[in-house]
Design an enzyme around this catalytic site. Structure first.
Site, PDB file in Angstrom:
ATOM      1  N   SER A 169      -2.053  -3.822   8.339  1.00 45.66           N
ATOM      2  CA  SER A 169      -0.605  -4.053   8.780  1.00 45.66           C
ATOM      3  C   SER A 169      -0.387  -4.766  10.021  1.00 45.66           C
ATOM      4  O   SER A 169      -1.613  -5.065  10.395  1.00 45.66           O
ATOM      5  CB  SER A 169       0.276  -2.926   8.818  1.00 45.66           C
ATOM      6  OG  SER A 169      -0.326  -2.260  10.172  1.00 45.66           O
ATOM      7  N   LYS A 170       0.692  -5.269  10.537  1.00 45.54           N
ATOM      8  CA  LYS A 170       0.924  -5.937  11.696  1.00 45.54           C
ATOM      9  C   LYS A 170       0.260  -5.389  13.102  1.00 45.54           C
ATOM     10  O   LYS A 170      -0.391  -6.004  13.540  1.00 45.54           O
ATOM     11  CB  LYS A 170       2.334  -6.065  12.136  1.00 45.54           C
ATOM     12  CG  LYS A 170       3.066  -7.272  11.554  1.00 45.54           C
ATOM     13  CD  LYS A 170       3.198  -8.217  12.512  1.00 45.54           C
ATOM     14  CE  LYS A 170       3.475  -9.584  12.173  1.00 45.54           C
ATOM     15  NZ  LYS A 170       1.984 -10.408  11.989  1.00 45.54           N
ATOM     16  N   ARG A 171      -0.177  -4.000  13.003  1.00 45.79           N
ATOM     17  CA  ARG A 171      -0.728  -3.346  14.113  1.00 45.79           C
ATOM     18  C   ARG A 171      -2.250  -4.247  14.319  1.00 45.79           C
ATOM     19  O   ARG A 171      -2.816  -3.933  15.228  1.00 45.79           O
ATOM     20  CB  ARG A 171      -0.896  -1.849  13.743  1.00 45.79           C
ATOM     21  CG  ARG A 171       0.407  -1.214  14.099  1.00 45.79           C
ATOM     22  CD  ARG A 171       0.284   0.296  13.641  1.00 45.79           C
ATOM     23  NE  ARG A 171      -0.255   0.598  12.459  1.00 45.79           N
ATOM     24  CZ  ARG A 171      -1.380   1.084  11.935  1.00 45.79           C
ATOM     25  NH1 ARG A 171      -2.252   1.450  12.738  1.00 45.79           N
ATOM     26  NH2 ARG A 171      -1.582   1.230  10.818  1.00 45.79           N
TER      27      ARG A 171
END
Ligand code: GLU
Length: 438
Positions: free
Chosen positions: A200-202
């Protein structure tokens, strides 16, 4: 004939996971022969946008993932979904709930399918709830539209992410209720970040376009994505898409979740950069050079290719390559004056002037001649190459690390070399009162 589809929802960029799915569909269909259908699942009218759709199509094109049919839009097929839902109503297999149409899931028995990747999967029908087909706003649900589309588009193999495994039994029940033939399914393993949670974006950049902007080559991203859940039988060199197609087999895809490792992608990108011809690479570099504000149109194409050729072995990304080429494509350099003074300080001003005079005489200005001239001047004066070499490097490039300095000098050409040396020496001599003692 084999027919596959990629069916993105245009609610965001083309992410690594979506690109991975599209790519495996593409590899499979190009390997086996068949048609690749592109379908835009835009029934979520609020979240779907044309910009997102464009980003997705651009991303596919950039990767070289070509489609044979489409794009088709679910939003243009609403009547079709309604007709099939009404058929189920008439057959008593669905019921109305307000204005929504809901599929009555059988309570008995089990639904089975053999996934190409996961093998046997069976679910007790009793564990499934009834399935909304058409929502009260008149829009079809994903599970319903996907079945109507995959059937009417003649899809033979549904290849998609593992997250859709729980949807598959529901879809199979709808296929059967409509009297449709059930396609083959292959669910691709999940892609995880380095911390083993879903990517994910993380974890940093997840959109394909971000990799493009950072200076990754499409072939490198393509190759790396192909290695997530699959690998060629024989480990070896980097592979281009057409070579991967020849080796690819959907049955070799693993269930094991794949970890997206940016370091590995970077390493692969470096290998592809190194592998490219200078002509191709120079073309790919244009965007990155222009972004840096270099006036590349002032230089002949052959020079740009020489710039690339001298640097392409070192860079991990095209951005880096653009960075490294600053002193070859910018007119003026930004020295750190203290560092410059230190380097230039290895010799007296008078010695620098003498060396510069020697350099002016070199003709033709090629590596071998420069090397000979500089070394024999140093020998005559009893000066060591190391310090002077570092000083030349810094004065000519404002960098401490570059390719071989004589090669850099050849590329810069005599005029720029002489100008830069004279300026560097005068900058230091002009500012240091105790220059003569240096
Ligand atoms: N639009 C769905 C998605 O993006 C398609 C899933 C499928 O391939 O069936 O997840």
């Amino acid at each position: 004939m084999i027919r596959v589809r990629f069916a993105p929802s245009p609610t965001g960029a083309l992410h690594i996971g979506g690109a991975h799915t599209a790519l495996f569909n593409w590899l499979f269909v190009r390997r086996e022969g068949g048609r690749f259908v592109l379908r835009i699942e835009d029934t979520d009218r609020v979240r779907s946008t044309k910009e997102a759709e464009k980003t997705i199509l651009d991303g596919l094109q950039w990767l070289g993932i070509t489609w044979d049919e489409g794009p088709f839009y679910q939003s243009e097929r609403l009547n079709l979904y309604r007709r099939y839902a009404e058929q189920l109503l008439e057959n008593g297999l669905a019921y109305k709930e307000g204005s929504a149409i809901v599929f009555r899931t059988p309570r008995e028995g089990a639904t089975y399918f053999k996934d190409i990747v996961w093998g046997d999967i069976e679910v007790e029908n009793g564990s499934l709830k009834d399935i909304v087909l058409i929502k009260s706003d008149g829009m079809p649900t994903y599970n319903f539209a996907v079945v109507v589309d995959d059937h009417t588009m003649g899809i033979t193999h549904v290849i998609r992410g593992e997250d859709h495994i729980p949807n598959t039994p529901k879809q199979i029940l709808i296929y059967k209720a409509l009297g449709f033939e059930v396609p083959e399914f292959a669910h691709l393993p999940m892609i995880l970040g380095p911390d083993k949670t879903k990517l994910s974006k993380r974890h940093g950049a997840t959109a394909v376009g971000e990799y493009r902007n950072m200076g990754y080559l499409p072939e490198a991203v393509f190759y790396y994505l192909s290695l997530l859940g699959w690998s060629p039988k024989e480990e070896g060199d980097i592979l281009y898409p057409q070579e991967i197609v020849k080796l690819f087999d959907l049955r070799d895809v693993t269930k094991r979740a794949a970890v997206f490792d940016l370091e590995k992608l970077k390493w692969i990108n470096k290998l592809f950069i190194k592998d490219k011809s200078p002509a191709e690479l120079a073309k790919a570099m244009r965007f990155f050079w222009l972004e840096k504000g270099y006036n590349i149109d002032d230089y002949p194409e052959s020079y740009l290719q020489d710039v690339v050729a001298i640097l392409q072995g070192r860079a991990y990304t095209l951005q880096e390559l653009a960075d490294y080429s600053d002193y070859l494509l910018k007119e003026s350099l930004n020295y750190d004056k203290i560092i410059l003074a230190e380097f230039i300080g290895v010799m007296k001003g008078e010695e620098w002037n003498s060396l510069i005079e020697e350099i002016k005489k070199i003709d033709p200005f090629v590596v071998e001649n420069i090397d000979n001239a500089v070394r024999s001047w140093l020998n005559k004066r009893g000066v060591k190459l190391k310090g002077v070499g570092q000083a030349l490097r810094y004065a000519l490039t404002a960098r401490r690390v570059t390719p071989g300095i004589f090669e850099v000098m050849t590329l810069l050409g005599k005029d720029r070399v002489v100008d830069r040396l004279e300026r560097a020496v005068s900058l230091v001599v002009g500012e240091s009162s105790n220059w003569q003692d240096a």
